[in-house]
Design an enzyme around this catalytic site. Structure first.
Site, PDB file in Angstrom:
ATOM      1  CD  GLU A 118      10.132  11.859  11.998  1.00  0.00           C
ATOM      2  OE1 GLU A 118       9.039  11.315  12.277  1.00  0.00           O
ATOM      3  OE2 GLU A 118      11.028  11.290  11.366  1.00  0.00           O
ATOM      4  CB  SER A 157       4.276   8.562  11.996  1.00  0.00           C
ATOM      5  OG  SER A 157       3.080   7.846  11.986  1.00  0.00           O
ATOM      6  CD  GLU A 210      12.962   3.748   8.168  1.00  0.00           C
ATOM      7  OE1 GLU A 210      12.821   4.662   9.015  1.00  0.00           O
ATOM      8  OE2 GLU A 210      12.988   3.933   6.957  1.00  0.00           O
ATOM      9  CE  LYS A 228      -1.741   2.674   3.022  1.00  0.00           C
ATOM     10  NZ  LYS A 228      -1.680   3.960   2.315  1.00  0.00           N
ATOM     11  CB  CYS A 241      12.855   8.509   8.570  1.00  0.00           C
ATOM     12  SG  CYS A 241      13.719   7.549   7.332  1.00  0.00           S
TER      13      CYS A 241
HETATM   14  P1  NAI Z   1       1.833   7.897   8.619  1.00  0.00           P
HETATM   15  O1  NAI Z   1       2.675   7.079   9.502  1.00  0.00           O
HETATM   16  O2  NAI Z   1       0.427   8.152   9.003  1.00  0.00           O
HETATM   17  O3  NAI Z   1       1.766   7.224   7.169  1.00  0.00           O
HETATM   18  C1  NAI Z   1       2.663   6.258   6.657  1.00  0.00           C
HETATM   19  C2  NAI Z   1       1.853   5.172   5.949  1.00  0.00           C
HETATM   20  O4  NAI Z   1       1.053   4.468   6.889  1.00  0.00           O
HETATM   21  C3  NAI Z   1       0.895   5.677   4.887  1.00  0.00           C
HETATM   22  O5  NAI Z   1       0.877   4.771   3.812  1.00  0.00           O
HETATM   23  C4  NAI Z   1      -0.455   5.652   5.603  1.00  0.00           C
HETATM   24  O6  NAI Z   1      -1.549   5.526   4.752  1.00  0.00           O
HETATM   25  C5  NAI Z   1      -0.320   4.422   6.459  1.00  0.00           C
HETATM   26  N1  NAI Z   1      -1.156   4.378   7.645  1.00  0.00           N
HETATM   27  C6  NAI Z   1      -1.668   5.416   8.359  1.00  0.00           C
HETATM   28  N2  NAI Z   1      -2.384   4.950   9.408  1.00  0.00           N
HETATM   29  C7  NAI Z   1      -2.306   3.604   9.365  1.00  0.00           C
HETATM   30  C8  NAI Z   1      -2.818   2.558  10.200  1.00  0.00           C
HETATM   31  N3  NAI Z   1      -3.521   2.807  11.290  1.00  0.00           N
HETATM   32  N4  NAI Z   1      -2.537   1.290   9.873  1.00  0.00           N
HETATM   33  C9  NAI Z   1      -1.782   1.011   8.794  1.00  0.00           C
HETATM   34  N5  NAI Z   1      -1.285   1.951   7.971  1.00  0.00           N
HETATM   35  C10 NAI Z   1      -1.534   3.233   8.260  1.00  0.00           C
HETATM   36  O7  NAI Z   1       2.555   9.252   8.343  1.00  0.00           O
HETATM   37  P2  NAI Z   1       1.890  10.615   7.805  1.00  0.00           P
HETATM   38  O8  NAI Z   1       0.565  10.868   8.435  1.00  0.00           O
HETATM   39  O9  NAI Z   1       1.904  10.564   6.360  1.00  0.00           O
HETATM   40  O10 NAI Z   1       2.905  11.684   8.377  1.00  0.00           O
HETATM   41  C11 NAI Z   1       2.794  12.137   9.717  1.00  0.00           C
HETATM   42  C12 NAI Z   1       4.154  12.339  10.312  1.00  0.00           C
HETATM   43  O11 NAI Z   1       4.815  11.092  10.389  1.00  0.00           O
HETATM   44  C13 NAI Z   1       5.097  13.204   9.497  1.00  0.00           C
HETATM   45  O12 NAI Z   1       4.939  14.540   9.789  1.00  0.00           O
HETATM   46  C14 NAI Z   1       6.421  12.691   9.917  1.00  0.00           C
HETATM   47  O13 NAI Z   1       6.823  13.322  11.106  1.00  0.00           O
HETATM   48  C15 NAI Z   1       6.180  11.245  10.179  1.00  0.00           C
HETATM   49  N6  NAI Z   1       6.601  10.392   9.048  1.00  0.00           N
HETATM   50  C16 NAI Z   1       7.742   9.694   9.187  1.00  0.00           C
HETATM   51  C17 NAI Z   1       8.195   8.934   8.140  1.00  0.00           C
HETATM   52  C18 NAI Z   1       9.460   8.177   8.255  1.00  0.00           C
HETATM   53  O14 NAI Z   1       9.948   7.640   7.276  1.00  0.00           O
HETATM   54  N7  NAI Z   1      10.023   8.069   9.426  1.00  0.00           N
HETATM   55  C19 NAI Z   1       7.507   8.874   6.867  1.00  0.00           C
HETATM   56  C20 NAI Z   1       6.276   9.604   6.838  1.00  0.00           C
HETATM   57  C21 NAI Z   1       5.870  10.345   7.904  1.00  0.00           C
END
Ligand code: NAI
Length: 801
Positions: free
Chosen positions: A397, A245, A266, A192, A300
């Site tokens: 972050e 996140s 990760e 996904k 990240c």
């Molecule tokens: P997120 O963690 O919500 O999204 C990452 C992925 O997880 C997306 O594909 C999303 O659709 C999916 N997802 C969301 N909720 C889920 C759930 N309950 N179960 C399974 N999959 C789920 O990150 P988001 O909202 O895009 O960004 C929020 C913050 O997270 C950012 O501001 C940043 O600080 C952090 N982030 C960190 C990342 C990293 O690589 N460490 C990457 C993206 C965001």
């Protein structure tokens, strides 16, 4: 004006990349994308679509299917159906498919780079020169592992159907990091993509078709968090791999606890960028540009915390400001742009909010003079000074082009500040002294340390976090192991639930009270204490549990340890951190000495153990136990890391580091050998341990502390707290200073271990409620345990002038 003067004052002209091909590709799909399931494009069951935008303008690029639980189910079924055929191929055939994918990525590299920039807002310079070449490299590298699978990973098999959820910051690269090792190991996949950036994953689906990949081996289901959640909860998924996140990582950890899904996470980071006074400051500033302004800081492992040695803070800040003033922010398709657009309005708002909060907490904010584009989502490069280590901008972050600067005086203080975070993903150390740099690198709790360089990646070098940055590695040999299981373990039968009579009774319960009275009678011959910090200790509770022989006689009593005892044991384990620093040779010697001493106490230990386990098992446990300790003494100075040769002028030193303090719930049915099989691999590589011995025969503790006391094991390296496993498990799981948990028990206990330790996302190893034959070295000793007892840290060191 002289040429030299012109060179300095010359303005950049626009150098736009033509998006024609990418737009034509979108048009060919009528700017509407279905789901890629079973090798075909399928309508979403509920008929819902959402828009994906160009963050540089805010305009719609296309609409994309919103996958529902029904769609996820269809994709998982397609992946399951495809698995037998995919796994029946020889490794060479699978390698050929991965190789074909690598070639196709290269062939379509420009289309993929432009699409990525359109959908994500990152500068074309980065998508063209970094993201897409690394994607191709990942598929090439893993085509190699597919080819070598049988030689290099004998006795392993793929997990099965893998669910993968990726974020929006490196959309196609994260896809490659996930799909390439999964396919190389023989899994089939449902992936996904992030809702903000689904387009390159859909383009990749077309490449799978072009490569002739069998239908169902790769399925792409677009959608938001609810789609991800459906994938996580699907009962027929064998493993979840997630990047995103920490908050969502934690939710996924909770949601998978009661299942036997393997999990790799990760997550976020707040990585330190440490500059010592003897660093080459100009190079360090260039490193910082890559460290925090690469991909608008939405990385990240971004070096978002600048730690400067106080003596150079002033000139360094001046240099950083100068350099920031030359950074160009603007339309990402312009090849001369350094900082493109932020991925979405909500992320931009989040950056604004966090910077405002940082300023409210006392930070001073500096931004270069610049005009941002009128449309789209942009944020200027930002420097926050006078940041308190406890401020939100130093702890959380931000995921934007924002650097939080702090000072330190000594290397020791630099390490303290660097580790003052719940995260542990990456770090940079800048110093011209190789001694200082490597000394500091060894002490930083992070999965990657870049010495005099920043944000370098390669498929051969594992990447992943310590602590709340997650666990598991992507890339390298260790990344492949995330997608495989030892064959014996995958097919091991379930352990029958064996609730011990004592387990149900808490301190003060009726049965407990009765037993306590009984054991005060003089007939009882053996009473053990807890073993904490190398000393025998009375339990805080003042209660004990009775221990019976096989024929029901009362043999003695063992203390009922509680929360306070565990806390004391954790403290003692932390004080014994020198065990990790002891040389491998020293550790080996101590373990050999343990084996020797057990051998000397052989008869006595057998006699004690035989009262509960019977003569035959007792003798076998002691014999195998001596051999097991010997075996880990042998391993102690042989479980080495590796040195990688990434395609830059760098070496990457992959070190197997101890995790820290590990809680161990020992198996019930094999009190001595089970204890040694779990505790010895942890000790061999330098962890400190708090072990809860078998409830059935906790009196083994007395034999063990005599063994440890006479074997030169430093006090606190092993602590033993007897009591009810399920209660002590909870305290160990919830203790933030326990870094990992090992639990050998039935299904219920293993699920509890995972569910209770979501708080600080500690690494958990369990037997998944399956039977492990502790007498069979193939199942109960060796690399598999050592791999779980360590985490890989990659230290990148450049060479050349
Ligand atoms: P997120 O963690 O919500 O999204 C990452 C992925 O997880 C997306 O594909 C999303 O659709 C999916 N997802 C969301 N909720 C889920 C759930 N309950 N179960 C399974 N999959 C789920 O990150 P988001 O909202 O895009 O960004 C929020 C913050 O997270 C950012 O501001 C940043 O600080 C952090 N982030 C960190 C990342 C990293 O690589 N460490 C990457 C993206 C965001």
């Amino acid at each position: 004006m002289s040429i030299a003067e012109k060179f300095v004052s010359m303005e950049y002209g626009p150098a736009p990349e033509d998006p024609k091909e990418a737009l034509a590709w979108l048009d060919r799909h009528q700017r509407k994308f279905k789901l890629f399931i079973g090798g075909e494009w399928q309508q979403p069951a509920a008929g819902d679509y959402f828009d994906t935008l160009d963050p540089s303008t805010g305009e719609k690029l296309a609409s994309v299917a919103q996958g529902s639980a029904a769609d996820v189910d269809a994709a998982v079924k397609a992946a399951r159906a495809a698995a037998p055929k995919w796994q029946a191929f020889t490794p060479h055939i699978r390698a050929r498919y991965l190789y074909a994918l690598a070639r196709l990525v290269q062939k379509h590299s420009r289309l993929l780079a432009v699409l990525e920039t359109l959908d994500n807002g990152k500068p074309i310079r980065e998508s063209r020169d970094i993201d897409i070449p690394l994607v191709a490299r990942h598929f090439y590298y893993h085509a190699g592992w597919a080819q070598l699978l049988e030689q290099e990973f004998p006795g392993h098999e793929p997990c099965g159907v893998v669910g993968q959820i990726i974020p929006w910051n490196f959309p196609l690269l994260m896809l490659a990091w996930k799909i390439a090792p999964a396919l190389a190991a023989g899994n089939t996949v449902v992936l996904k993509p992030a809702e903000f950036t689904p387009l390159t994953a859909l383009a990749f689906a077309e490449l799978c078709q072009e490569a002739g990949l069998p239908a169902g081996v790769v399925n792409i289901v677009t959608g938001d968090g609810s789609t991800g959640e459906a994938l996580v909860k699907h009962p027929d998924v064998d493993k979840i791999a997630f990047t995103g996140s920490t908050e969502v990582g934690r939710a996924i950890r909770g949601a998978t606890a009661a299942s036997h899904k393997r999990l790799s996470l990760e997550l976020g980071g707040k990585s330190p960028f440490i500059i010592f006074e003897d660093a080459d400051l100009d190079s360090a500033v260039e490193g910082l540009v890559d460290g925090i302004w690469f991909n608008q800081g939405q990385v990240c492992c971004a070096g978002s915390r600048l730690l400067m040695q106080e003596s150079i803070a002033e000139p360094l800040i001046a240099k950083i400001r100068n350099r920031m003033s030359t950074l160009r922010v603007g339309p990402p398709l312009d090849k001369a742009i350094d900082i493109g657009a932020i991925v979405a309005r909500v992320q931009l708002d989040r950056i604004h909010r966090m910077v405002e909060q940082g300023v409210a907490e006392g930070a001073t904010c500096w931004q270069p003079e610049m005009t941002l584009p009128q449309r789209g989502f942009y944020y200027p490069p930002t420097l926050l000074c006078n940041v308190q280590p406890t401020s939100i901008v130093a702890q959380q972050e931000i995921f934007g082009p924002v650097l939080a600067a702090m000072t330190f005086r000594t290397p020791h203080e630099a390490v303290e500040l660097a580790n003052n975070t719940v995260y542990g993903l990456a770090s940079c150390v800048w110093s011209e002294s190789v001694n200082v740099a490597l000394h500091v690198a060894a002490q930083i709790k992070a999965g990657v340390v870049w010495v005099n360089c920043a944000n370098l990646f390669d498929a051969a070098c594992g990447f992943g976090g310590y602590r709340e940055s997650g666990y598991g590695r992507e890339g390298g040999r260790e990344g492949m192991l995330e997608y495989m299981e030892p064959t014996w373990f995958k097919h091991a039968p379930k352990l029958a639930s064996d609730p011990l009579p004592a387990q149900a009774a808490g301190p003060g319960s009726e049965s407990q009270k009765k037993d306590t009275t009984e054991i005060s009678a003089p007939a009882i011959d053996r009473t053990v204490k807890l073993y904490i910090g190398g000393k025998q200790a009375r339990p805080d509770s003042g209660y004990s549990m009775p221990v019976h022989s096989a024929d029901g006689r009362m043999l003695g009593e063992a203390p009922l340890g509680n929360r306070k005892d565990i806390r004391n044991a954790v403290e003692a384990a932390h004080k014994a951190a020198g065990w990790a620093k002891a040389t491998a040779h020293n550790r080996a010697q101590v373990l050999y000495y343990c084996a020797e001493n057990l051998s000397q106490r052989r008869e006595e230990t057998i006699r004690h153990l035989a009262e509960v386990m019977g003569e035959k098992q007792a003798a076998a446990e002691v014999e195998h136990g001596i051999e097991r300790i010997f075996s880990y003494a042998a391993w102690a100075d042989k479980f080495d890391g590796a040195v990688h040769n990434p395609p830059f002028r760098n070496i990457a030193i992959a070190m197997n580091e101890a995790i820290g303090t590990v809680g161990v719930i020992c198996p019930n049915a094999v009190p001595l050998l089970g204890f040694l099989s779990l505790v010895m691999p942890l000790l061999a590589v330098g962890n400190t341990v708090i072990a809860v011995p078998s409830e059935k025969y906790p009196l083994i503790t007395a034999d063990l502390y005599q063994l440890f006391d006479t074997s030169d094991l430093p006090g606190g390296a092993v602590n033993i707290v007897t009591g009810y496993s399920s209660q002590l498990l909870k305290t160990l799981a919830e203790h933030d200073d326990v870094d990992a948990l090992w639990c050998a028990g039935d299904d219920t206990l293993c699920a509890a271990a995972k569910a209770m330790s979501t708080g600080n996302l500690k690494q958990v190893w369990t037997n998944e409620g399956r039977v492990i034959d502790w007498f069979d070295p193939k199942q109960s000793e060796g690399r598999w345990y050592l791999e779980h007892a360590t985490q890989v840290k990659n230290i990148w060191v450049p060479y050349g002038e």
